[in-house]
Design an enzyme around this catalytic site. Structure first.
Site, PDB file in Angstrom:
ATOM      1  CD  GLU A 181     -33.571   6.898  -8.447  1.00  0.00           C
ATOM      2  OE1 GLU A 181     -34.403   7.016  -7.915  1.00  0.00           O
ATOM      3  OE2 GLU A 181     -33.206   8.113  -8.774  1.00  0.00           O
ATOM      4  CG  PHE A 216     -26.575  19.277  -7.724  1.00  0.00           C
ATOM      5  CD1 PHE A 216     -27.120  19.263  -6.436  1.00  0.00           C
ATOM      6  CD2 PHE A 216     -26.887  19.091  -8.708  1.00  0.00           C
ATOM      7  CE1 PHE A 216     -28.566  19.370  -6.237  1.00  0.00           C
ATOM      8  CE2 PHE A 216     -28.425  18.353  -8.732  1.00  0.00           C
ATOM      9  CZ  PHE A 216     -28.662  18.890  -7.879  1.00  0.00           C
ATOM     10  CD  GLN A 217     -29.089  14.926  -8.188  1.00  0.00           C
ATOM     11  OE1 GLN A 217     -28.982  14.755  -9.487  1.00  0.00           O
ATOM     12  NE2 GLN A 217     -30.104  15.270  -7.907  1.00  0.00           N
ATOM     13  CE  LYS A 265     -23.368  15.142 -17.359  1.00  0.00           C
ATOM     14  NZ  LYS A 265     -24.823  16.454 -17.349  1.00  0.00           N
ATOM     15  CG  MET A 319     -43.641 -11.465  10.373  1.00  0.00           C
ATOM     16  SD  MET A 319     -43.857 -13.160  11.369  1.00  0.00           S
ATOM     17  CE  MET A 319     -43.734 -13.657   9.723  1.00  0.00           C
TER      18      MET A 319
END
Ligand code: TPP
Ligand code: MG
Lengths: 579, 164
Positions: free
Chosen positions: A52, A114-115, A164, A486
């Site tokens: 993502e 959940f999630q 949802k 760097m």
């Protein structure tokens, strides 16, 4: 005629009605109704990334290249949190983006389902605004607002979190997309203050040692054209920030180059000695000012920006003008049309002589600050010069973060806006490859090269798979110095060469084989004499992703470099010379 | 560092207040007190926020607040003439002799006794913050059991008003 749509279908329809053609995303439980709606339509193309973070960077690269709003869809919980780095990256660079995240069903919010992650809460400090959708009927209006907020004023990312149940196929409502939008609490400025513009112009024309300082706002605000006219009219020296590269042609005689931490000697010197600085769309952050107490002691500063909070945030501004850059600069041009007076030509000539002298003294093109490349010794600077030559200066260049990024910024001349795509504000390693994917989708006709390092590229390396699925012919230019260069440079300069965790021992992958494993072409370069030919070869493969793994001198440093806590004239110009 | 009272008119929507508060912690500004409630127009909330900062920071705070999408208007009312009020409920130990002493002190500050128990008094006072601070100080040896303050709310002293 109104149509009955479910929340999921309404969301996708609203995106279409908003003019969205492309979204980057990754499915998951809370977003499955949305993904089913995507499956049942043909108007919007969905690009399946491999992480993502890459979805947000790709949408960001797409937005930076096209000027349109980038769109992302992710699921709840880990999908949403993975997107955060990309959202923060876009936020710091004011990139218009809408991120739609699935959320657990409304009835479960707050139960540690959940999630479940409080996406609105987690993203709050790194978004321009966010919405938690509470009923399906609100979807069209919220999408309309989200895109409007993302692109107007000072652009930025907007999160739309959708539980949802709201996208459920079982509940339908009469869909219609709003034609206009008015948010009473959000009215971006449309015009600069005429009195302030006049006041600024008087100062501007009275200046003896002026500098026009162009930031990323010039690109975001599509002001390049009018700024070019202004520079032509005034004949003043120009400098750009890292984010402003390309807003004014890099090859133009009046361009002194980038300023700041790794800016050119001539730009930083001109800044320090200027008696007037006209800042156009920049925010004067610490990487561009050095110590603000010692900042440009003689200068009157005029600052034009769309965001009032940028004014006097770090450096006290004498004449602020808040407004859209193109509109304000147009106002300045009108003033010049109506007024004959111009800067004192003798003073300007003296000033230009001085600037040109600085150019001769330590300009990176006039007097290289590094040894020449030869045989097994490939200087990273020369790789960028070769890249410029092979692409005729016409490629879109994305970059990651590190020395390679600074070399790309210094040695590739960007002649037009949206040609240089990099994470300037957040400095996000891993940005290069996914943003290059977005750039390819935005502009199929221009070659896209990602200048990266072996450290950064491994932070989103999985996107080689996405490039394979969608046939994205990105040219990866890996300046392989076998180190977090760097970091190592800072350790050389400030920690007596104690390389704490900046080396990988013998663990680097064989990038050629890795590229091949994903179905791409890999080319390894270890000799300078082969570089140009191999690069020509790579760019000749127009429809292939080519991973060029180029072994560069691991001891090279980026110069000039501002000396910590100094003014803008305090620089290391090479490993041994300090101003 | 000067005391600032900042008035904010914002959408009465979920999440709006957290953005205001988040801004302060995110940018390292202090909040001394915070007071929020819907206005006569129920779609709007009015926040009064007290902070201590220098002029430059005050300017940044008002600009940053204005930048929040949900915020309609912002005014630093300490820049002009204004009225500020705060209400305090204070529960103190009051037994025997102390009861008259507390009562007398409360009278001087125009407080009211709103709840009485055999061992305590609960008083209500209003006024500006210094007056309320002054009362607590004036209580001297009397032991304070609990203090609840609303935080400052304020309004500018002119016809000009913070409205849509
Ligand atoms: C996500 C992230 N983590 C850490 C850093 C700090 N950092 C800045 S440059 C750099 C080294 C980058 O190494 P490489 O990609 O090989 O580039 P080089 O400097 O060697 O050209 C690191 C670790 C960062 N910018 N981003
Ligand atoms: Mg490296």
């Amino acid at each position: 005629m109104t149509e009955m749509l479910s929340g999921g279908d309404a969301l996708i329809r609203a995106l279409k009605d908003e003019g969205v053609e492309l979204v980057f995303g990754y499915p998951g439980g809370a977003a499955l109704h949305i993904y089913d709606a995507i499956f049942r339509q043909k108007d919007i193309e969905h690009i399946l990334v491999r992480h993502e973070q890459a979805a947000t960077h790709a949408a960001d690269g797409y937005a930076r290249t096209s000027g349109k709003v980038g769109t992302v869809i992710v699921t709840s919980g880990p999908g949403a949190t993975n997107a955060i780095t990309g959202i923060a990256t876009a936020y710091m660079d004011s990139i218009p983006m809408v991120v739609i995240s699935g959320q657990v069903p409304s009835s479960k919010i707050g139960e540690d389902a959940f999630q479940e992650t409080d996406m609105v809460g987690v993203s709050r400090p790194v978004v321009k605004h966010s919405f938690l959708v509470q009923c399906a009927e609100d979807i069209p209006m919220i999408i309309k607002k989200a895109y409007y907020i993302a692109r107007s004023g000072r652009p930025g990312p907007v999160v739309v979190d959708i539980p949802k149940d709201i996208t459920s196929p079982h509940e339908k409502f009469a869909y219609s997309y709003p034609e206009t939008i008015d948010i009473r609490s959000y009215q971006p400025v449309k015009k600069g203050h005429a009195g302030q513009i006049r006041k600024a112009m008087k100062q501007l024309l009275a200046a003896k040692r002026p500098v026009i300082y162009i930031g990323g706002g010039a690109i975001l605000g599509n002001a390049s054209e009018v700024i070019r006219k202004l520079v032509d009219e005034l004949g003043y020296p120009v400098t750009n920030t890292l984010m402003g590269l390309g807003a004014y042609p890099g090859t133009a005689e009046k361009n002194l180059g980038m300023l700041g931490m790794h800016g050119t000697y001539e730009s930083n010197m001109a800044m320090h000695h200027a008696d007037l600085i006209l800042v156009l769309g920049a925010r004067l952050d610490d990487r561009t000012t050095n110590d603000t107490k010692k900042y440009c002691p003689d200068a009157t500063i005029i600052h034009v920006d769309i965001d009032p909070t940028t004014i006097s945030k770090t450096v006290q501004i004498d004449i602020p003008i808040v407004g859209p850059l193109d509109e304000v600069v147009n106002g300045m041009l009108e003033y010049l049309e109506q007024n004959e007076k111009r800067a004192d030509p003798d003073a300007l000539k003296t000033w230009w002589d001085q600037c040109n002298q600085w150019r001769q003294q330590h300009g990176i093109f006039k007097r290289p600050n590094h040894a020449p490349s030869k045989g097994e010794l490939i200087k990273p600077q020369d790789v960028i010069k070769t890249l410029y030559k092979v692409t005729h200066g016409e490629a879109v260049i994305t970059s990651d973060v590190g020395q390679h990024q600074m070399f790309a910024a210094q040695y590739y001349h960007f002649d037009w806006p949206r040609q240089w795509i990099n994470s300037g504000g957040l400095g996000t390693m891993g940005f290069g490859l996914p943003s290059a994917m977005g750039a390819v989708f935005a502009d199929r006709d221009t070659p896209v090269a990602c200048v990266t390092g072996e450290g950064s590229i491994q932070m989103c390396i999985q996107e080689l798979s996405t490039c394979s699925q969608y046939h994205l012919p990105v040219k990866i230019i890996n300046l392989n110095n076998q180190a977090l260069g760097m970091v190592k440079q800072w350790q050389d300069m400030n920690y007596e060469g104690r390389y704490s965790q900046s080396l990988y021992e013998e663990s680097l992958p064989d990038f050629v084989k890795l590229a091949e494993a994903y179905g791409h072409v890999g080319i390894k370069v270890t000799r300078y004499e082969d570089l140009e030919e191999k690069m020509e070869e790579a760019f000749a493969m127009k429809d292939r992703l080519v991973f060029m793994d180029i072994y560069v001198d691991p001891t090279e440093h980026v110069y000039p470099m501002l000396v910590p806590e100094g003014s803008m004239r305090d620089m290391w110009v090479s490993k041994t010379e300090r101003t | 560092m000067k005391k600032r009272i900042i008035s904010i008119l914002m959408e009465n929507e979920p999440g709006a207040l957290s953005r205001v508060v988040g801004l302060f912690s995110q940018r390292g500004y202090n909040i001394d007190s915070l007071n929020v409630a819907p206005t006569h127009d129920l779609s709007l909330s009015r926040v009064t926020l007290m902070t201590h900062c220098d002029d430059l920071v005050a300017e940044q705070i008002t600009k940053q607040l204005n930048k929040l999408i949900d915020v309609v208007k912002v005014l630093d009312i300490t820049e002009g003439r204004h009225i500020e009020r705060e209400m305090m409920l204070i529960k103190v130990k009051a037994k025997g002799e102390q009861r008259t002493e507390v009562k007398r002190c409360s009278d001087i500050f125009r407080g009211q006794i709103v709840d009485v128990g055999p061992t305590y008094y609960t008083l209500m006072l209003d006024g500006d913050s210094t007056k309320l601070d002054g009362f607590i100080e004036a209580l001297g040896d009397i032991s304070v059991l609990e203090v609840v303050r609303t935080g400052v709310c304020g309004i500018a002293k002119s016809e000009k008003s913070l409205s849509l």
